[in-house]
Design an enzyme around this catalytic site. Structure first.
Site, short mmCIF file in Angstrom:
data_model
loop_
_atom_site.label_atom_id
_atom_site.label_comp_id
_atom_site.label_asym_id
_atom_site.label_seq_id
_atom_site.Cartn_x
_atom_site.Cartn_y
_atom_site.Cartn_z
N ASP A 1 68.48 -15.76 -44.44
CA ASP A 1 66.96 -16.16 -44.18
C ASP A 1 66.61 -17.30 -44.61
O ASP A 1 66.70 -18.10 -45.56
CB ASP A 1 66.16 -15.15 -44.67
CG ASP A 1 66.54 -13.74 -43.98
OD1 ASP A 1 66.56 -13.65 -42.80
OD2 ASP A 1 66.55 -12.98 -44.97
N ASP B 1 59.52 -8.88 -52.69
CA ASP B 1 59.53 -7.45 -53.08
C ASP B 1 59.88 -7.69 -54.90
O ASP B 1 59.17 -7.26 -55.84
CB ASP B 1 59.98 -6.36 -52.44
CG ASP B 1 61.40 -6.98 -51.88
OD1 ASP B 1 61.90 -8.04 -52.02
OD2 ASP B 1 62.11 -5.97 -51.10
N ASP C 1 73.06 -11.53 -44.26
CA ASP C 1 72.59 -12.62 -43.29
C ASP C 1 71.81 -13.49 -44.10
O ASP C 1 71.68 -13.49 -45.26
CB ASP C 1 71.63 -11.77 -42.42
CG ASP C 1 70.62 -11.01 -43.28
OD1 ASP C 1 70.44 -11.20 -44.25
OD2 ASP C 1 70.29 -9.81 -42.58
P1 ATP Z 1 70.02 -7.81 -47.20
O1 ATP Z 1 69.73 -8.55 -46.07
O2 ATP Z 1 71.10 -7.94 -48.09
O3 ATP Z 1 69.94 -6.10 -47.06
P2 ATP Z 1 67.54 -9.14 -48.17
O4 ATP Z 1 66.95 -8.89 -49.59
O5 ATP Z 1 67.84 -10.12 -47.63
O6 ATP Z 1 68.73 -7.81 -48.21
P3 ATP Z 1 65.95 -8.59 -46.03
O7 ATP Z 1 65.41 -7.21 -45.15
O8 ATP Z 1 66.84 -9.36 -45.00
O9 ATP Z 1 66.54 -8.19 -47.38
O10 ATP Z 1 64.54 -9.40 -46.37
C1 ATP Z 1 64.64 -10.86 -46.59
C2 ATP Z 1 63.81 -10.95 -47.50
O11 ATP Z 1 62.30 -10.88 -47.40
C3 ATP Z 1 63.84 -10.16 -49.14
O12 ATP Z 1 64.72 -10.70 -49.99
C4 ATP Z 1 62.64 -10.16 -49.61
O13 ATP Z 1 62.44 -11.53 -50.27
C5 ATP Z 1 61.62 -10.42 -48.27
N1 ATP Z 1 61.32 -9.23 -48.16
C6 ATP Z 1 61.82 -8.05 -47.21
N2 ATP Z 1 61.21 -6.84 -46.99
C7 ATP Z 1 60.28 -6.97 -47.77
C8 ATP Z 1 59.17 -6.11 -48.07
N3 ATP Z 1 59.07 -4.79 -47.69
N4 ATP Z 1 58.02 -6.49 -48.99
C9 ATP Z 1 58.13 -7.59 -49.65
N5 ATP Z 1 59.36 -8.58 -49.34
C10 ATP Z 1 60.03 -8.12 -48.43
MG MG Z 2 68.49 -10.49 -45.50
#
Ligand code: ATP
Ligand code: MG
Length: 440
Positions: A65, A142, A63
């Site tokens: 963001d 994170d 996805d």
């Molecule tokens: P994917 O969507 O492939 O699972 P993602 O890294 O995009 O991985 P998401 O859960 O969509 O993960 O979160 C988007 C972004 O928000 C992350 O890349 C990170 O920068 C931030 N983020 C998400 N969860 C946390 C958290 N628990 N603590 C700190 N930052 C977070």
């Molecule tokens: Mg994501």
């Protein structure tokens, strides 16, 4: 330049378009639209998180963001198809049919150094609603590799955290002090495992060291959030690796305590073989674009406790069909205090378990009737796994494979032969009775 966390000065590395591989052609059309609309309205608009990370790695993002300096209300004013969600931190969801682009306003860093600043006594973040600058937004993320931005204004990639270095090295490194970050949000421990499994990255030593010690922090995470996170761990195509890493860091015991107990104190091989094969199957199905259901996954993960309890109940005099029902209900009841399981999944799980007994009751019209059961296919797949793991009778599994593919004439012959045979199982060590072997 800003003075931030631990008074460090943050100077970003800017990577020009000619020096990175992110092309607008690889970003979802809708995300590009959102970026441009915000930019044209005079706001900063950047892609961030997994989208940027995966594009830089040449992978297809799950996805996209978007991060912006526009406040949620300002975002809503730009888009008609936009809803604001979340109480703790307001986010804008821009809807395009089934695709949702999440737009978040830059968020500030919360320091976890006192009881009045939004953290609980155990260091968990309670309040998280302070807007900030892009630099602060980067530092509260994170992992370094999740804190990279792609700026639609000039197509540059902005790196405040040396995330690109880590991306090249294949390292997952938390921003800030690892234990503090795990205490703020224990789900980050599961995210470390998930990204490490999915990307094949190494968890930086300093971030891996506190995992086992901090594992019990997961108990403070709401059960519903854990359920979501478990689905991401086991339904992203790398479930086997995730399972092995969770076990390695003692995190699995916090998520599935009863299963972990069964796997830990076993002299038999098949419970672990069964789980690993089940997860491997899920991975294959995902790779082949076939559907996978959380019900089957959870049925696999909780089977060993259900099977053992069923056998115990049968030993104390319950009929197998009643025992498996009772065991399933009890194990689910205990599991949902750990990680919730919505009823739309727990009901089919229980059916899959109950059908294991019925798959052994093939006489008369039963077999044909069973094949029309809506959960037959899942139950049959489950039986195959059990047989592969050495826990159920392989001949029984084979019989079901054959009869499904057979012409009516052969089907009838198979059923009539069955009627004249002595009940199998009695003579075998591994009987396929009820829920299999009594060799516990
Ligand atoms: P994917 O969507 O492939 O699972 P993602 O890294 O995009 O991985 P998401 O859960 O969509 O993960 O979160 C988007 C972004 O928000 C992350 O890349 C990170 O920068 C931030 N983020 C998400 N969860 C946390 C958290 N628990 N603590 C700190 N930052 C977070
Ligand atoms: Mg994501």
């Amino acid at each position: 330049m800003q003075q931030l966390r631990n008074n460090k000065i943050v100077t970003p590395t800017i990577i020009r378009r000619s020096e990175h591989n992110i092309s607008r052609a690889n970003i979802s059309e809708n995300a590009v639209k959102v970026l441009y609309r915000l930019h044209n309205a005079g706001f900063a608009a950047l892609l961030v998180g997994g989208g940027v990370r995966d594009l830089l790695l040449g992978r297809e993002p799950k996805d996209f963001d978007v991060a912006t300096n526009a406040r949620p209300e300002e975002v809503r004013a730009v888009f008609r198809n936009c809803r604001l969600i979340g109480r703790r931190f307001r986010l804008a969801h821009v809807h395009f049919g089934r695709e949702i682009i999440e737009v978040a306003t830059f968020r500030g860093v919360q320091e976890a150094d006192g009881p009045t600043n939004g953290t609980a006594d155990n260091g968990m973040l309670l309040r998280d609603n302070v807007y900030g600058t892009i630099e602060e937004d980067a530092l509260r993320r994170d992992f370094t590799v999740n804190a990279l931005y792609y700026n639609i204004e000039d197509f540059t990639v902005i790196d405040y955290t040396q995330g690109l270095d880590d991306l090249e090295k294949g390292v997952l490194r938390l921003l800030g002090d690892p234990e503090t970050r795990y205490r703020e949000d224990p789900v980050r421990m599961l995210r470390a495992v998930r990204f490490s499994a999915k990307l094949g990255f190494r968890i930086d030593e300093a971030c891996a060291a506190p995992l086992t010690r901090c594992a019990s922090l997961l108990r403070s995470v709401p059960a519903a959030r854990l359920f979501e996170e478990i689905l991401k761990l086991f339904m992203s195509g790398t479930a086997v690796q995730a399972f092995e890493k969770l076990r390695h860091y003692n995190l699995f015991a916090e998520l599935f305590p009863e299963t972990d107990e069964c796997l830990a104190h076993q002299d038999q091989e098949y419970p672990i073989t069964f789980v690993v094969r089940g997860l491997h199957n899920t991975d294959l199905r995902i790779r082949e674009g076939k559907p996978v259901t959380p019900a089957f996954l959870y049925a696999v993960l909780l089977w060993e406790p259900v099977r053992r309890l069923t056998n115990a109940l049968v030993a104390s005099g319950d009929a197998p069909a009643v025992a498996v029902q009772q065991a399933g209900a009890e194990v689910i009841e205990r599991q949902i205090s750990q990680t919730s399981i919505p009823r739309r999944f727990s009901l089919p799980m229980r059916e899959i378990w109950q059908l294991q007994h019925r798959l052994d009751q093939r006489g008369g019209k039963r077999a044909k009737r069973l094949m029309t059961h809506p959960r037959f296919r899942a139950a049959y797949d489950f039986l195959l796994l059990r047989a592969e793991a050495g826990e159920a009778d392989p001949e029984l599994a084979e019989w079901w494979t054959t009869i499904q593919e057979a012409q009516p004439e052969l089907q009838n012959r198979m059923l009539s032969t069955l009627a004249t045979q002595p009940r199998r199982g009695r003579r075998r060590r591994r009987s396929s009775s009820a829920v299999s072997p009594a060799d516990d």
